[in-house]
Motif scaffolding. Structure first.
Motif, PDB file in Angstrom:
ATOM      1  N   TYR A 283      12.273   9.985  13.889  1.00 23.68           N
ATOM      2  CA  TYR A 283      11.626  10.285  15.041  1.00 23.68           C
ATOM      3  C   TYR A 283      12.284  10.111  16.178  1.00 23.68           C
ATOM      4  O   TYR A 283      13.198   8.985  16.379  1.00 23.68           O
ATOM      5  CB  TYR A 283      10.361   9.296  14.805  1.00 23.68           C
ATOM      6  CG  TYR A 283       9.151  10.047  13.931  1.00 23.68           C
ATOM      7  CD1 TYR A 283       8.425  10.792  14.021  1.00 23.68           C
ATOM      8  CD2 TYR A 283       9.373   9.330  12.453  1.00 23.68           C
ATOM      9  CE1 TYR A 283       7.365  11.436  13.053  1.00 23.68           C
ATOM     10  CE2 TYR A 283       8.754   9.963  11.450  1.00 23.68           C
ATOM     11  CZ  TYR A 283       7.878  10.917  11.857  1.00 23.68           C
ATOM     12  OH  TYR A 283       6.762  11.205  10.605  1.00 23.68           O
TER      13      TYR A 283
ATOM     14  N   LEU B 277       1.615   6.417  15.400  1.00 24.75           N
ATOM     15  CA  LEU B 277       2.788   7.527  15.050  1.00 24.75           C
ATOM     16  C   LEU B 277       2.198   8.734  15.442  1.00 24.75           C
ATOM     17  O   LEU B 277       2.759   9.585  16.058  1.00 24.75           O
ATOM     18  CB  LEU B 277       3.595   7.360  13.929  1.00 24.75           C
ATOM     19  CG  LEU B 277       4.549   8.480  13.798  1.00 24.75           C
ATOM     20  CD1 LEU B 277       5.551   8.016  14.909  1.00 24.75           C
ATOM     21  CD2 LEU B 277       5.359   8.066  12.387  1.00 24.75           C
TER      22      LEU B 277
ATOM     23  N   SER C 116       9.386  15.058  15.997  1.00 29.42           N
ATOM     24  CA  SER C 116       9.853  14.619  14.459  1.00 29.42           C
ATOM     25  C   SER C 116      10.980  15.555  14.330  1.00 29.42           C
ATOM     26  O   SER C 116      10.746  16.789  14.697  1.00 29.42           O
ATOM     27  CB  SER C 116       8.734  14.622  13.609  1.00 29.42           C
ATOM     28  OG  SER C 116       8.038  15.880  13.587  1.00 29.42           O
TER      29      SER C 116
ATOM     30  N   LEU D 254      12.246   4.940  13.768  1.00 27.64           N
ATOM     31  CA  LEU D 254      11.262   4.256  14.320  1.00 27.64           C
ATOM     32  C   LEU D 254      11.409   3.202  15.050  1.00 27.64           C
ATOM     33  O   LEU D 254      10.759   2.956  16.219  1.00 27.64           O
ATOM     34  CB  LEU D 254      10.019   4.138  13.238  1.00 27.64           C
ATOM     35  CG  LEU D 254       9.312   5.431  12.573  1.00 27.64           C
ATOM     36  CD1 LEU D 254       8.472   4.896  11.170  1.00 27.64           C
ATOM     37  CD2 LEU D 254       8.529   6.056  13.378  1.00 27.64           C
TER      38      LEU D 254
ATOM     39  N   THR E 283       6.596  -1.528  15.765  1.00 27.27           N
ATOM     40  CA  THR E 283       7.335  -0.622  15.280  1.00 27.27           C
ATOM     41  C   THR E 283       6.199   0.340  14.776  1.00 27.27           C
ATOM     42  O   THR E 283       5.380   0.165  13.820  1.00 27.27           O
ATOM     43  CB  THR E 283       8.196  -0.840  14.367  1.00 27.27           C
ATOM     44  OG1 THR E 283       9.271  -1.620  14.942  1.00 27.27           O
ATOM     45  CG2 THR E 283       8.947   0.452  13.802  1.00 27.27           C
TER      46      THR E 283
END
Length: 471
Positions: A359, A376, A387, A451, A463
């Motif tokens: 990502y 996310l 992504s 991430l 995160t």
């Protein structure tokens, strides 16, 4: 003094090995040429989408080799040679259980593991080791003869592993030593001109052609060298048009309208190669062996454990339906099963926690002063983050066994009334003398690192976490 880094050693070794193998097996050169043509056509037709799973320069240079050894000692030596090239053992594969034919080997793959190293040159070598202790294949007498034969041979000159250890420790070699290392390493995997003991080879061949290829000769060799292609179905068609006999099928997932996952493989059939054979009366005669073939592969997205469980389940469904409808093409059955049960987009694979992605913060993310969401999925949907799929760098036991099996002239023999010897990754780690790495852990580390970078760049409190799988 100029030095050669590990990755340049790896790239040079792969390139020289490819040239050597092309001289030994001319059909391999045809395979490489057709792969290049297909890749160029796909790039013209699809543009940037063609490079979603790797730049065209990486795909064009990419190779995986395959070798076979007989003992843990030989496997440790191989590990030292590949360690010089920055390649580590990744994954455990038991081809004994994956094949219907007699394929008495367990395997691992030596490859780079860091993102940068994979991008520079992703050369990998699928390495199989014979299992003489498995009584389903070898009785006590044949096992003793085989182990004695293997213990008496030396696959590598002592200078090669010594140079390899230096390259592994220093992560480079001076130019002169690098050249010597490359010469010795390539020569070690050339097909030997030494006459083959005909009676001994045929004794092992009755058990397994793979066992004979490993334990019936006093050397090792490249068994196949595999280019990567962006459209394996088109490659198969063009090779057939050129009159090269291909195996009956493409192993792995079917061709379908959804995203490519894991690995698809096929090959041209093993060719008869002239070999000198020594008969029991000491005469040397000309013979032919069919042990080497030309494999090609198309790589897709790495699946998580949950995704791999789904893949294995779908294979089982295909097997069941194919047995119930033997007249229906297996590819059609597989395609229908995939389109019914496999998510049809990268977004769905990510949302269901079935595949690995990296990502990255989007260059055109919102700039209106709003705070990014913590989730996310929302970060991706709202344009904060993009992504990118992680390429599957490893292998599928069933597909590897299918390639082996499709190139064997006979089934061999296997006594399923006997109890087999258990092997696993821990056993193989002890045998090699270094850890056999878990491929899932490598992909997860790559995903998690990306991430963490997203969290820092967007100043997130926590995160973001990928989906944990289907609910």
């Amino acid at each position: 003094m100029a030095t050669i880094s590990q990755w340049r050693l790896r790239a040079a070794f792969a390139e020289r090995l490819s040239r050597m193998y092309g001289r030994e097996v001319p059909a391999y050169t045809t395979l490489v040429d057709v792969s290049r043509e297909v890749n160029e056509d796909v790039l013209r037709a699809r543009g940037a989408d063609a490079e979603r799973l790797g730049s065209i320069s990486r795909v064009t240079a990419e190779r995986h080799g395959a070798i076979r050894v007989g003992t843990p000692r030989e496997l440790r030596q191989v590990a030292r040679v590949f360690g010089a090239l920055g390649m580590h053992p990744v994954g455990f594969y038991d081809l004994r259980e994956a094949a219907a034919s007699a394929v008495p080997v367990v395997s691992t793959a030596f490859r780079p593991v860091d993102d940068e190293e994979l991008a520079r040159n992703p050369f990998r070598v699928f390495t199989s080791m014979l299992t003489p202790a498995d009584p389903r294949f070898f009785d006590a007498g044949l096992r003793a003869r085989l182990e004695t034969f293997l213990a008496a041979r030396e696959l590598f000159p002592p200078e090669l592993p010594a140079l390899a250890d230096r390259a592994a420790a220093e992560r480079e070699l001076p130019e002169q030593e690098a050249e010597r290392f490359l010469q010795l390493a390539v020569a070690a995997f050339e097909l030997s001109a030494e006459p083959v003991d005909k009676a001994w080879y045929e004794t092992l061949e009755r058990i397994s052609a793979v066992a004979a290829d490993i334990g019936g000769v006093r050397s090792t060799h490249i068994n196949h060298l595999t280019p990567r292609v962006l459209d394996i179905d088109e490659l198969y068609r063009r090779m057939t048009e050129r009159g090269i006999e291909m195996i009956d099928t493409i192993q792995g997932p079917p061709a379908w309208k959804g995203p490519d996952v894991l690995l698809r493989q096929t090959s041209f059939r093993a060719l008869a190669e002239t070999r000198a054979m020594r008969t029991p009366d000491g005469k040397v005669v000309s013979g032919a062996l069919r042990v080497r073939f030309g494999e090609v592969e198309a790589r897709g997205i790495a699946l998580t454990r949950e995704g791999r469980a789904l893949y294995d389940d779908l294979l089982g469904r295909v097997d069941e339906q194919a047995s119930q409808h033997p007249s229906e093409p297996r590819g059609d059955i597989a395609r229908a099963v995939w389109e019914r049960h496999m998510p049809g987009s990268e977004q769905e694979l990510a949302a269901e926690g079935l595949a690995y992605f990296t990502y990255h913060v989007s260059a055109d993310r919102p700039r209106d002063g709003s705070r990014p969401p913590a989730d996310l999925g929302a970060l991706v949907r709202q344009g904060w983050v993009r992504s990118e799929p992680i390429v599957y760098e490893d292998f599928l036991p069933r597909s590897a066994a299918g390639i082996f099996q499709s190139n064997l002239s006979g089934e061999g023999t296997r006594d399923n009334d006997r109890q087999g010897i258990a092997y696993d990754a821990a056993w193989l780690s002890d045998a090699i003398g270094r850890d056999v790495l878990d491929p899932y852990a490598l992909y997860e580390r790559q995903q998690n690192r990306s991430l963490a970078q997203v969290a820092r760049a967007l100043d997130l409190t926590d995160t973001p976490s990928p989906s944990q799988g289907r609910s």
